[in-house]
Scaffold this motif. Structure first.
Motif, PDB file in Angstrom:
ATOM      1  N   HIS A  87       2.926   6.507   3.938  1.00  0.00           N
ATOM      2  CA  HIS A  87       4.294   6.468   3.394  1.00  0.00           C
ATOM      3  C   HIS A  87       4.575   7.712   2.550  1.00  0.00           C
ATOM      4  O   HIS A  87       5.628   8.340   2.686  1.00  0.00           O
ATOM      5  CB  HIS A  87       4.500   5.185   2.572  1.00  0.00           C
ATOM      6  CG  HIS A  87       5.034   5.409   1.198  1.00  0.00           C
ATOM      7  ND1 HIS A  87       6.358   5.688   0.949  1.00  0.00           N
ATOM      8  CD2 HIS A  87       4.423   5.429  -0.011  1.00  0.00           C
ATOM      9  CE1 HIS A  87       6.534   5.865  -0.352  1.00  0.00           C
ATOM     10  NE2 HIS A  87       5.376   5.706  -0.953  1.00  0.00           N
ATOM     11  N   THR A 111      13.687   6.151   5.709  1.00  0.00           N
ATOM     12  CA  THR A 111      13.740   4.819   6.312  1.00  0.00           C
ATOM     13  C   THR A 111      12.388   4.440   6.921  1.00  0.00           C
ATOM     14  O   THR A 111      11.902   3.324   6.728  1.00  0.00           O
ATOM     15  CB  THR A 111      14.852   4.766   7.379  1.00  0.00           C
ATOM     16  OG1 THR A 111      16.093   5.142   6.777  1.00  0.00           O
ATOM     17  CG2 THR A 111      14.983   3.379   7.971  1.00  0.00           C
ATOM     18  N   GLU A 112      11.762   5.373   7.634  1.00  0.00           N
ATOM     19  CA  GLU A 112      10.434   5.120   8.197  1.00  0.00           C
ATOM     20  C   GLU A 112       9.411   4.903   7.078  1.00  0.00           C
ATOM     21  O   GLU A 112       8.570   3.998   7.151  1.00  0.00           O
ATOM     22  CB  GLU A 112       9.996   6.279   9.085  1.00  0.00           C
ATOM     23  CG  GLU A 112       8.629   6.070   9.702  1.00  0.00           C
ATOM     24  CD  GLU A 112       8.122   7.256  10.503  1.00  0.00           C
ATOM     25  OE1 GLU A 112       7.045   7.117  11.116  1.00  0.00           O
ATOM     26  OE2 GLU A 112       8.779   8.325  10.515  1.00  0.00           O
ATOM     27  N   SER A 113       9.486   5.727   6.058  1.00  0.00           N
ATOM     28  CA  SER A 113       8.576   5.616   4.922  1.00  0.00           C
ATOM     29  C   SER A 113       8.702   4.243   4.268  1.00  0.00           C
ATOM     30  O   SER A 113       7.700   3.616   3.917  1.00  0.00           O
ATOM     31  CB  SER A 113       8.897   6.722   3.916  1.00  0.00           C
ATOM     32  OG  SER A 113       8.114   6.595   2.770  1.00  0.00           O
ATOM     33  N   ARG A 114       9.919   3.750   4.135  1.00  0.00           N
ATOM     34  CA  ARG A 114      10.154   2.443   3.527  1.00  0.00           C
ATOM     35  C   ARG A 114       9.543   1.322   4.368  1.00  0.00           C
ATOM     36  O   ARG A 114       8.922   0.407   3.840  1.00  0.00           O
ATOM     37  CB  ARG A 114      11.637   2.200   3.333  1.00  0.00           C
ATOM     38  CG  ARG A 114      11.898   0.907   2.564  1.00  0.00           C
ATOM     39  CD  ARG A 114      13.355   0.488   2.582  1.00  0.00           C
ATOM     40  NE  ARG A 114      13.535  -0.700   1.784  1.00  0.00           N
ATOM     41  CZ  ARG A 114      13.185  -1.930   2.173  1.00  0.00           C
ATOM     42  NH1 ARG A 114      12.621  -2.109   3.354  1.00  0.00           N
ATOM     43  NH2 ARG A 114      13.388  -2.957   1.390  1.00  0.00           N
ATOM     44  N   LYS A 115       9.717   1.394   5.680  1.00  0.00           N
ATOM     45  CA  LYS A 115       9.148   0.360   6.563  1.00  0.00           C
ATOM     46  C   LYS A 115       7.630   0.297   6.418  1.00  0.00           C
ATOM     47  O   LYS A 115       7.046  -0.790   6.351  1.00  0.00           O
ATOM     48  CB  LYS A 115       9.510   0.647   8.024  1.00  0.00           C
ATOM     49  CG  LYS A 115      10.949   0.383   8.360  1.00  0.00           C
ATOM     50  CD  LYS A 115      11.239   0.745   9.815  1.00  0.00           C
ATOM     51  CE  LYS A 115      12.711   0.624  10.113  1.00  0.00           C
ATOM     52  NZ  LYS A 115      13.038   1.066  11.477  1.00  0.00           N
ATOM     53  N   ILE A 116       6.994   1.438   6.356  1.00  0.00           N
ATOM     54  CA  ILE A 116       5.542   1.499   6.194  1.00  0.00           C
ATOM     55  C   ILE A 116       5.142   0.981   4.823  1.00  0.00           C
ATOM     56  O   ILE A 116       4.163   0.249   4.678  1.00  0.00           O
ATOM     57  CB  ILE A 116       5.046   2.938   6.433  1.00  0.00           C
ATOM     58  CG1 ILE A 116       5.238   3.311   7.900  1.00  0.00           C
ATOM     59  CG2 ILE A 116       3.591   3.108   6.002  1.00  0.00           C
ATOM     60  CD1 ILE A 116       5.108   4.788   8.192  1.00  0.00           C
ATOM     61  N   VAL A 118       6.677  -1.223   2.979  1.00  0.00           N
ATOM     62  CA  VAL A 118       6.816  -2.684   2.933  1.00  0.00           C
ATOM     63  C   VAL A 118       5.524  -3.343   3.420  1.00  0.00           C
ATOM     64  O   VAL A 118       5.014  -4.286   2.799  1.00  0.00           O
ATOM     65  CB  VAL A 118       8.031  -3.152   3.773  1.00  0.00           C
ATOM     66  CG1 VAL A 118       7.996  -4.645   4.027  1.00  0.00           C
ATOM     67  CG2 VAL A 118       9.328  -2.762   3.093  1.00  0.00           C
ATOM     68  N   VAL A 119       4.970  -2.833   4.512  1.00  0.00           N
ATOM     69  CA  VAL A 119       3.716  -3.380   5.044  1.00  0.00           C
ATOM     70  C   VAL A 119       2.574  -3.135   4.056  1.00  0.00           C
ATOM     71  O   VAL A 119       1.772  -4.035   3.786  1.00  0.00           O
ATOM     72  CB  VAL A 119       3.395  -2.780   6.431  1.00  0.00           C
ATOM     73  CG1 VAL A 119       2.055  -3.278   6.944  1.00  0.00           C
ATOM     74  CG2 VAL A 119       4.496  -3.097   7.428  1.00  0.00           C
ATOM     75  N   ASP A 148      14.902   2.225  -1.845  1.00  0.00           N
ATOM     76  CA  ASP A 148      16.131   1.460  -1.589  1.00  0.00           C
ATOM     77  C   ASP A 148      17.340   2.159  -2.211  1.00  0.00           C
ATOM     78  O   ASP A 148      18.400   2.266  -1.587  1.00  0.00           O
ATOM     79  CB  ASP A 148      16.005   0.035  -2.138  1.00  0.00           C
ATOM     80  CG  ASP A 148      15.113  -0.835  -1.285  1.00  0.00           C
ATOM     81  OD1 ASP A 148      14.846  -0.482  -0.113  1.00  0.00           O
ATOM     82  OD2 ASP A 148      14.662  -1.885  -1.794  1.00  0.00           O
TER      83      ASP A 148
END
Length: 162
Positions: A87, A111-116, A118-119, A148
């Motif tokens: 991330h 956006t990609e960084s945020r998805k990662i 979250v996991v 966010d």
């Protein structure tokens, strides 16, 4: 030995030397790749890492995270820590792109960084606060709040659809 005028680390020398006869997913290759991925940017921060090494960090983190998900899906501590590293590398790539291409170039990376992230936060959620992974979980939650806000601000600055 250097690549593009920079000195290779012992990990990079090991990987270069052994890649001719060890499988890329061999335990030693994976272990040294993991160490390299974690070390890149630790000393002076990711902002000081050159573009080639930032890309290398991203590639190593992706490869090892995929391998861990397949071979050791219950290994949440290591996977969570590695995804946090991924991330950070993706967010830094987005920051750099925004400097040359403008702030909108950053949105996809953020956006990609945020998805990662979250996991990563989910995988580290039960780690005790006293452990490094627990502190990483806390940092992941803080980073999610910042991402966010950043995504909201970037999205608000997009032109309205016709």
């Amino acid at each position: 030995m250097s690549r593009k005028g920079r000195t290779l680390t012992p990990c990079e020398r090991f990987i270069n030397h052994c890649s001719g006869y060890l499988h890329p997913s061999h335990y030693y290759m994976t272990d040294v790749s993991l160490a390299l991925a974690q070390m890149l940017g630790q000393e002076r921060g990711l902002a000081e890492v050159d573009d080639d090494r930032l890309l290398l960090k991203t590639q190593l983190c992706r490869k090892i995270a995929d391998l861990l998900e397949t071979l050791a899906p219950a290994e949440t501590r290591l996977r969570g820590s590695l995804l946090f590293e991924l991330h950070a590398a993706i967010a830094e790539t987005g920051r750099r792109r925004s400097l040359t291409e403008g702030p909108m170039a950053m949105l996809g990376h953020v956006t990609e960084s945020r998805k990662i992230l979250v996991v990563a936060a989910w995988l580290l959620r039960h780690e005790p606060a006293l452990l490094p992974e627990g502190r990483l979980a806390r940092q992941a939650r803080l980073n999610l709040l910042h991402l966010d806000e950043l995504i909201h601000n970037l999205s608000a600055s997009l032109p309205a659809p016709i």
